[in-house]
Each structure stands twice: as C-alpha cells, then as structure tokens.
Design an enzyme around this catalytic site. Structure first.
Site: not given
Ligand code: GRF
Length: 204
Positions: A107, A109
């Site tokens: 994942n 974050h």
């Molecule tokens: C990102 O900031 C990621 O770190 C978090 O959710 C957001 C998703 O953005 N888990 P995207 O859909 O990849 O543009």
C-alpha cells in the site's frame, strides 16, 4: 513475468505511475487487472485506455466483507496476480484478502508512517505542525497503515502549506517510490523479517 493487480477507489494517479513504469520496462511486471469498489473511479478509465482489464466489484452486491473479498480474490487469481498494489483503495483490507495475499500486498500512504496513519494524513501533518512529511510504501497487515515499511520519501512542510499544497508535493514523491517498491518486489529483492523489510539489493 509477475502480474500485478491494482485495487483503487478513485483518481488512480498512483495506478498511472505504475502503468507508465511498467510500459517503459522499468518494472519487470505487467499490470494485469485493476479492480475498483466504486463504479465511477477514474482509475478504471485509465486502465481501459491502456487495454488493462478494469473490473468494478460493488461491495453492496455481497452479503458481507468476506464474500465481497472472495470475489476480488477470484478476479485476482483469474489474472494470476502475484502482487497486489493498493492505490487509493479506501477500505480496510479484511481477513480473506490477507489470507491469500499477505506478504504479496502493498500500500502507499501519504505520510511518514508510523506518523499520521488513516484518513487525511496530509491535513494531520499540517495541523500538527511537523516540518517534514512524506510518503510510505508498506506491506499490508491487519492494521490500518501498520505493516512493514518498504520505502519512504520525505518532503519539507512549508509554513504556508495547506492540505492541498502539501498533498501535491507528497504525490510527486508517491509516483516515484511506488514503482520503485513494485520493482524491488518484482525482482525478488524484498525480505520481510518481523517488522523490518530487508532490501537485498543493498547487500549485493
Ligand atoms: C494517495 O495520496 C495515496 O497515498 C492514498 O490515496 C491517494 C490516492 O491517490 N492512499 P490516487 O488515486 O493514486 O491518485
């Protein structure tokens, strides 16, 4: 070659970074399927544009979380997925997905974990007044953003930052480190030892 399955709920900019890195040959893996829990996730369109199978699995169609996740596992297995990347997937992963993919599910974050897990990580960082934040790619475990850390990137938090400006600065780093983490996994260079992830490339 490793098949990657990406789970999303929305915009999919990290998905796009993974697709682009894979198409450029920077990751020895291909994105085999993208699964969203939301029909209107823009990431599904991104996938289709690149001729990647894009599947909406609606949680409302299943009687509970386990049966919902069993359907996701079925789709992943049908595509012989060996690495699951959560990319803005807005659900806590349950026991069924973990049973099948723990150690093969990562994942991203938008904070330097273990600081600011959960929702609105960038706002948490701005509100707390930290001077440095960043992004973390980690293996997924049963907690929320708690699993062993693979790679992190830091960015400064500026005095006049808002949630939006900090998010944008962090997102640039996310798009670099997520493909890097996927590459390390695909090359078999990551070894989990308890809480730690050893990157075998450092030892070569
Ligand atoms: C990102 O900031 C990621 O770190 C978090 O959710 C957001 C998703 O953005 N888990 P995207 O859909 O990849 O543009």
């Amino acid at each position: 070659m490793l098949n990657i399955g990406v789970l999303i709920s929305g915009r999919g900019s990290n998905l796009q970074a993974l697709i682009d890195a894979s198409e450029r040959g920077e990751i020895p893996a291909k994105i085999a399927v993208v699964i969203s829990d939301r029909a209107d996730a823009f990431g599904l369109e991104r996938a289709r544009k690149h001729k990647i199978d894009a599947v909406h699995v609606n949680p409302k169609d299943y009687k509970d979380k386990n049966t919902y996740e069993l359907e996701i596992v079925k789709v992943l297995k049908n595509h012989q997925v060996g690495l699951v990347c959560l990319a803005g997937y807005m659900r806590i992963v349950g026991q069924v997905l973990l049973e099948h993919y723990q150690g093969k599910m990562i994942n991203i974050h938008p904070a330097l974990l273990p600081s600011f897990p959960g929702l609105h990580a960038q706002k948490q960082a701005v509100d707390h007044g930290v001077k440095i934040s960043g992004a973390t790619v980690h293996f997924v475990d049963e907690g929320c953003d708690t699993g062993p850390i693979i790679i992190q990137a830091s960015v400064p938090v500026l005095d006049d930052d808002t949630e939006e400006t900090l998010s944008a600065r962090i997102l640039d780093e996310e798009h670099k480190i997520y493909p890097q983490a996927a590459k390390m996994f695909a090359e078999g260079k990551l070894k989990i030892e308890g809480r730690k992830v050893k990157s075998l490339s450092n030892n070569l």
